[in-house]
Design an enzyme around this catalytic site. Sequence first.
Site, PDB file in Angstrom:
ATOM      1  N   ARG A   1     -23.178  -1.345  -4.263  1.00  0.00           N
ATOM      2  CA  ARG A   1     -22.716  -1.987  -2.954  1.00  0.00           C
ATOM      3  C   ARG A   1     -22.792  -3.427  -2.931  1.00  0.00           C
ATOM      4  NH1 ARG A   1     -22.934   3.156  -2.797  1.00  0.00           N
ATOM      5  NH2 ARG A   1     -24.980   2.766  -3.920  1.00  0.00           N
ATOM      6  N   THR A   2     -24.084  -3.688  -2.876  1.00  0.00           N
ATOM      7  CA  THR A   2     -24.535  -5.219  -2.519  1.00  0.00           C
ATOM      8  C   THR A   2     -24.019  -6.058  -3.395  1.00  0.00           C
ATOM      9  OG1 THR A   2     -26.733  -4.016  -1.924  1.00  0.00           O
ATOM     10  CG2 THR A   2     -26.586  -6.538  -1.772  1.00  0.00           C
TER      11      THR A   2
ATOM     12  N   ARG B   1     -31.344 -10.075  -6.183  1.00  0.00           N
ATOM     13  CA  ARG B   1     -32.006  -8.693  -6.181  1.00  0.00           C
ATOM     14  C   ARG B   1     -33.066  -8.493  -6.896  1.00  0.00           C
ATOM     15  NH1 ARG B   1     -29.629  -2.732  -4.933  1.00  0.00           N
ATOM     16  NH2 ARG B   1     -29.514  -3.759  -3.017  1.00  0.00           N
TER      17      ARG B   1
ATOM     18  N   LYS C   1     -37.265 -13.887 -22.572  1.00  0.00           N
ATOM     19  CA  LYS C   1     -38.017 -14.594 -23.158  1.00  0.00           C
ATOM     20  C   LYS C   1     -39.311 -15.439 -22.885  1.00  0.00           C
ATOM     21  CE  LYS C   1     -33.607 -16.777 -24.934  1.00  0.00           C
ATOM     22  NZ  LYS C   1     -32.821 -18.061 -24.678  1.00  0.00           N
TER      23      LYS C   1
ATOM     24  N   HIS D   1     -34.350  -5.818   3.324  1.00  0.00           N
ATOM     25  CA  HIS D   1     -32.815  -6.078   2.623  1.00  0.00           C
ATOM     26  C   HIS D   1     -32.055  -6.516   3.801  1.00  0.00           C
ATOM     27  CE1 HIS D   1     -29.523  -5.325   0.637  1.00  0.00           C
ATOM     28  NE2 HIS D   1     -29.389  -4.021   0.255  1.00  0.00           N
TER      29      HIS D   1
END
Length: 300
Positions: free
Chosen positions: A51-52, A101, A80, A129
């Site tokens: 969703r986000t 995120r 890396k 959030h």
Amino acid sequence: MQAQHLISISDLTKEEILLILKKAAVLKKKSSSQLLQGSILASCFFDPSTRTRLSFEAAMLRLGGSVISVSDKSSTSLQKGESLYDTIRVISGYADIIVLRHPMEGAARLAASASCIPIINAGDGANQHPSQTLLDLFSIQECQGRLDELKIACVGDLKYGRTVHSLALACSLFNIRLYFVSPEQLSLPDAIVQQLKMRGVNFSFHSSVEELVGKVDVLYMTRLQKERFEEGEYKAKDGRFSITLRGLQGAKKNLRILHPLPRVDEVDLLIDTTPFAYYFEQAKNGLFVREALLAFLLKG
Ligand code: CP
């Protein structure tokens, strides 16, 4: 000029939150616009999302902007050994705004220190959030007609559930009575409890959702965040933190069930077709609220 970030919901004033919700309501009635034409969103998801990520990307596209994205850490130079700080510093030269995120608590704050463009915290571990909270508030206002004089029960994994952390802090800006329902091992972190106390919020703790069904206006259900559990932390499968159609007997007529989703088994599928279910409309609202948020951070 210093970029305005959204790392915690507390970064926004009540007036700013209400302004974003008002803009979202206008955008929900419109099909699309060119408000952010020429702007580039860097969508950086180093932890899973449906969703986000997709609603932020769709929001930018609907406002006439463009999107560059990473949805997998292993496809970036973090693999890396590059630091998150350097990664964000570089990406901030390619875009106008970054949505991040990351599994680590504090990652968004670290990113903000590296970035000369706005960072939106799209979830940093179990911490916060905030854009979810904006769409939660929008949905509550939409289904209840107001944000004051409400009773909201937050149910489930309140320890690792970052959406509840941000929502609880936002509710302190309104006259909202909060009920927290969770297994003892997964109760609200003390840091949030102390902030709610300092802000004079009226709240209490409970061990079963059924005792509250007849009292509250909103049931905010959450899943157990098993991916964040420590070894052996919580194993029980407990019906006291899920809701069935039968469990809704005696509910207030205006009760609406919200859930940030994804759902596992805490909301019975039979509820989906009842007027109590609001979680899919809530997820859809993410699009309009994130459009409004991008416009707010990029255009003021
Ligand atoms: N509510 C929410 O954050 O959903 P995703 O994890 O799918 O983005």
